[in-house]
Design an enzyme around this catalytic site. Structure first.
Site, PDB file in Angstrom:
ATOM      1  N   ARG A  37       0.927  -1.169  -0.085  1.00  0.00           N
ATOM      2  CA  ARG A  37      -0.067   0.003  -0.047  1.00  0.00           C
ATOM      3  C   ARG A  37       0.591   1.328   0.085  1.00  0.00           C
ATOM      4  NH1 ARG A  37      -2.315  -4.142   2.452  1.00  0.00           N
ATOM      5  NH2 ARG A  37      -4.419  -4.593   1.665  1.00  0.00           N
ATOM      6  N   HIS A 118      -0.390 -15.562   6.327  1.00  0.00           N
ATOM      7  CA  HIS A 118      -0.998 -15.624   4.905  1.00  0.00           C
ATOM      8  C   HIS A 118      -0.410 -16.695   3.982  1.00  0.00           C
ATOM      9  CE1 HIS A 118      -2.705 -11.187   5.519  1.00  0.00           C
ATOM     10  NE2 HIS A 118      -3.304 -12.060   5.877  1.00  0.00           N
TER      11      HIS A 118
END
Ligand code: OAD
Ligand code: ZN
Length: 257
Positions: A37, A118
């Site tokens: 991001r 993840h």
């Protein structure tokens, strides 16, 4: 950051015996891996949707192309941040690292107690029979086979169940740790923490982003992250908006003058 914040953090780390560390892509940027991001992050190249299970099912070839180019970094080596965490684990300070990263750099730096929340980009698994493939094997399949993403054992009629999916948790997906049992174990670790150290994550993706909330009342939260996070103004929270490598090196030098 004031000198005071730095001193408080150093003292907390000096006396800690059970630090739970939560990491994100920002700890690996100093190893040359893009985060998601930041201005130059992965989502400046493509929308979040590209890392969803739906996109994988609909465009397996394009998904693999993108994942190999942007998420697979076998050449990357651990940096100061990873190395100091491994050292603090050996010194009996760090109990567990819970990472969102799929690059394996914590383990390569020598950390033992690592939860890859993840998943990992090292391997891929057939969604039907569970056959495991290394990502290097997938790479050579990509070079030589048209339907490289369909499992050898399960070749039949091109159903998504026969796809070989990288062992990363996509949006809309679950995983070994991203499961009821996995999260329960993690929340127990959060409860046992004598403080929580957050490194290099925007803390915007659930459920990972909720983990700091499960520390016991009064347990400090230290955040070392260049960008802001939703936790920056929380109780018992110390925030250092600086480079992870530089900050951790300074702290470690204070601990070992
Ligand atoms: P983000 O890109 O959201 O956040 C990384 C943070 O690290 C940013 O706030 C940066 O400011 C900071 N940062 C970058 N380099 C730094 C450095 N050298 N020192 C200090 N701070 C630095 O990445 P994550 O929070 O890890 O999930 O993203 C979470 C999840 O979103 C990822 O695991 C991935 C993504 O979608 C999936 O794909 C399922
Ligand atoms: Zn199979």
């Amino acid at each position: 950051m004031s000198a005071n914040t730095m001193d408080t953090c150093t003292n907390l780390i000096r006396n800690a015996k059970k630090i739970v560390v939560l990491t994100g892509a920002g700890i690996s940027t100093e190893s040359g891996i893009k985060d998601f991001r930041s201005k130059t992050g992965i989502y400046s190249l493509a929308p979040e949707y590209i890392l969803s299970l739906d996109y994988f099912y609909q465009h397996p070839k394009e998904f693999y192309q993108f994942a190999i180019e942007n998420l697979y970094h076998p050449e990357a080596v651990p940096n100061k941040g990873h190395e100091i965490l491994a050292k603090w684990e050996q010194e009996g300070k760090v109990a567990t690292i819970i990472t969102q990263n799929i690059d394996g750099l914590h383990q390569r730096a020598g950390s033992k107690n690592v939860i890859e929340f993840h998943g990992t980009m090292k391997t891929a698994t057939c969604l039907n029979c569970g056959k495991n493939y290394s990502t290097d094997e997938m790479l050579s399949r990509m070079e030589t086979m048209e339907d490289f993403y369909i499992c050898n054992n399960c070749i039949a009629n091109n159903k998504v169940e026969q796809y070989i999916k990288p062992d990363v948790v996509l949006f809309g997906d679950t995983g070994t740790w991203f499961s009821m049992a996995g999260i329960q174990t993690i929340l127990r670790y959060m409860q046992e923490a004598d403080f929580v150290l957050v490194l290099g994550t925007s803390l915007l993706v659930t459920p990972f982003s909720t983990f700091p909330q499960y520390r016991r009342q009064g347990v400090p939260l230290i955040i070392i992250n260049k960008g802001e996070t939703p936790y920056d103004f929380g109780q018992d929270t110390y925030v250092i908006h600086e480079s992870i490598g530089k900050t951790m090196e300074e702290i470690d030098n204070q601990l070992h003058p």
